[in-house]
Scaffold this motif. Sequence first.
Motif: not given
Length: 283
Positions: A60-62, A64-65, A68, A115
């Motif tokens: 998820a963090e990848i 999201a980045a 962005d 997500f």
Amino acid sequence: MTAAATSAREPAAEAPALPASGSSFYTAMRLLPKDRREAMYAVYAFCRAVDDVADDGGPAEIRAAELDRWRADIDALYAGRPPARVRDLVVPVERYGLKREDFHAVIDGMAMDAFSDIVAPDSATLDLYCDRVASAVGRLSVRIFGLAEEDGIRLAWHQGRALQLTNILRDIDEDAERGRLYLPRERLAAIGLTDPTPAAAIAHPRIGEVCAGLAKEAEQHYRATWTIIRRNPRSHTKAARLMAAAYHLYLDALLKRGWDAPRARVKPGKLALLAVALRHGIV
């Protein structure tokens, strides 16, 4: 859609992803003049890239980045500093007046999938999802097609929802296997499912009532789509005509098949698709 590029490097040397040659989208875009067709392929490549992030972009963090970074790249495009991977959008944006907020809406729609798995959204959330992942693409498309602003926005609103609801009905079993359920919460509650899981929903003996209701809603959007199409010049609506007619074949096939399990995957016959292409591909 396949794996997304999760690296921060820009794929400057890569050609933009094009739609599969056998797809309705590819056929529809082939009807456009060269400049408009190339603009649509650039928009398609953008949509596919952000869709890949949502579907298979890693943790998820990848994801999201990466989403962005896509937002930042779109902002840079409109500030006159386009990064390599959005450079193919420079000419379409300038020539056809494509709106930054529509590109952002597409990204925001993909983020809704990225997500957490969507499970029985309320009707307002489902409508927002359809607007972002389908009608926002439509708003970009109708400007490239050359439709007048007011009717173009109306067409994008209705056709985007018609096509997306058709997709949802076609893919209910595949989505459930992935832990997703796009059928609206209110319709599920009406058959006694107040906190449904995807597996429980698609196995429910009354799921056909939910699907039939959503199909009726899609049909209303198709009717509104054709009302708008028919009052506009054919030269500006050929691609929209073909997409509406081809996707409606899927809805017809779903209604003919019915909703009882096991539900075979539907696909319109080649002759029916060819008839649509011939009818709506002729000037």
